[in-house]
Enzyme design. Sequence first.
Site, PDB file in Angstrom:
ATOM      1  N   ASP A 101      32.288  61.765  32.110  1.00 45.36           N
ATOM      2  CA  ASP A 101      31.388  62.295  31.076  1.00 45.36           C
ATOM      3  C   ASP A 101      30.009  61.642  31.192  1.00 45.36           C
ATOM      4  OD1 ASP A 101      30.601  63.841  28.939  1.00 45.36           O
ATOM      5  OD2 ASP A 101      31.436  62.506  27.421  1.00 45.36           O
TER       6      ASP A 101
HETATM    7 MG   LIG Z   1      29.250  59.343  24.343  1.00 45.00          MG
END
Ligand SMILES: [Mg+2]
Length: 240
Positions: free
Chosen positions: A167
């Site tokens: 991410d």
């Molecule tokens: Mg974050």
Amino acid sequence: MIEKLQSSHELIIYDSELLANPSAEIFNPQYWQAQQQVTGSAQGRGTTWFIQLEKIQAALRHYRRGGLFGKLVKDHYWFSGWDKSRSVEEFHLLHHLKDAGVHVPRPVAARVIKKGIFYQADLLSERIPNAQDLVGILKQKSLSSDMYRKIGREIAKMHAASVNHTDLNIHNILIDDQEQVWIIDFDKCFVDDGDGWKPDNLARLKRSFEKELAKCHLNWKEPDLNLIRDGYSQPLGSGL
Ligand SMILES: [Mg+2]
Ligand SMILES: Nc1ncnc2c1ncn2[C@@H]1O[C@H](COP(=O)(O)OP(=O)(O)O)[C@@H](O)[C@H]1O
């Protein structure tokens, strides 16, 4: 030293240099509020609370799901072993990265509470002092070429430690007042062999710039990515 407190339904691991005698309370924001030790908060998927500990400030995060599924089972995860739970994995990964010299928060403590076939998890990590994420910074000003190269270099260091940041977005990259780059939020990230996934991390970062740019004004332009790639490709230890 990493210490462990284990009962049948709960595990706490912690760094005894940073916390003397942790109780389960330290993962409860209300506990810190009552002691007036909450110094701030940041909004991500949930709320991250900033807490004044004896020696350092820490960031306290309760693990929450995103997406549609997350609306149904907000913070419960399928239990498949203490060491396979999210907070414990992130704690160890942060250690691994710190040892490799990557700028990441020092892990303070992780907790797992087992609830039948599910678990809930929390993490306390060092708060990066006087830092702001890239989104916040780029809303106000542009970054120098050198700063973009430094970002690339920090990602290269993380990759040299074989960590796949699944991410890698511009909310998860911070810059402090010493112009140091920090990478945060290693939930679901892991040590990965090979190199095939590395360009995917950079592609994810590119999409993140584009996504934020579509939402609001950012002092960022596409060629800035080349500066990140430049820094990324420099041999490590070149003193960039
Ligand atoms: Mg974050
Ligand atoms: N160790 C830290 N030091 C400083 N700020 C932090 C730290 N951890 C989190 N934050 C702030 O809190 C926000 C959300 O935390 P994060 O760990 O990214 O969780 P999530 O994105 O899953 O909500 C970050 O974007 C950052 O602004």
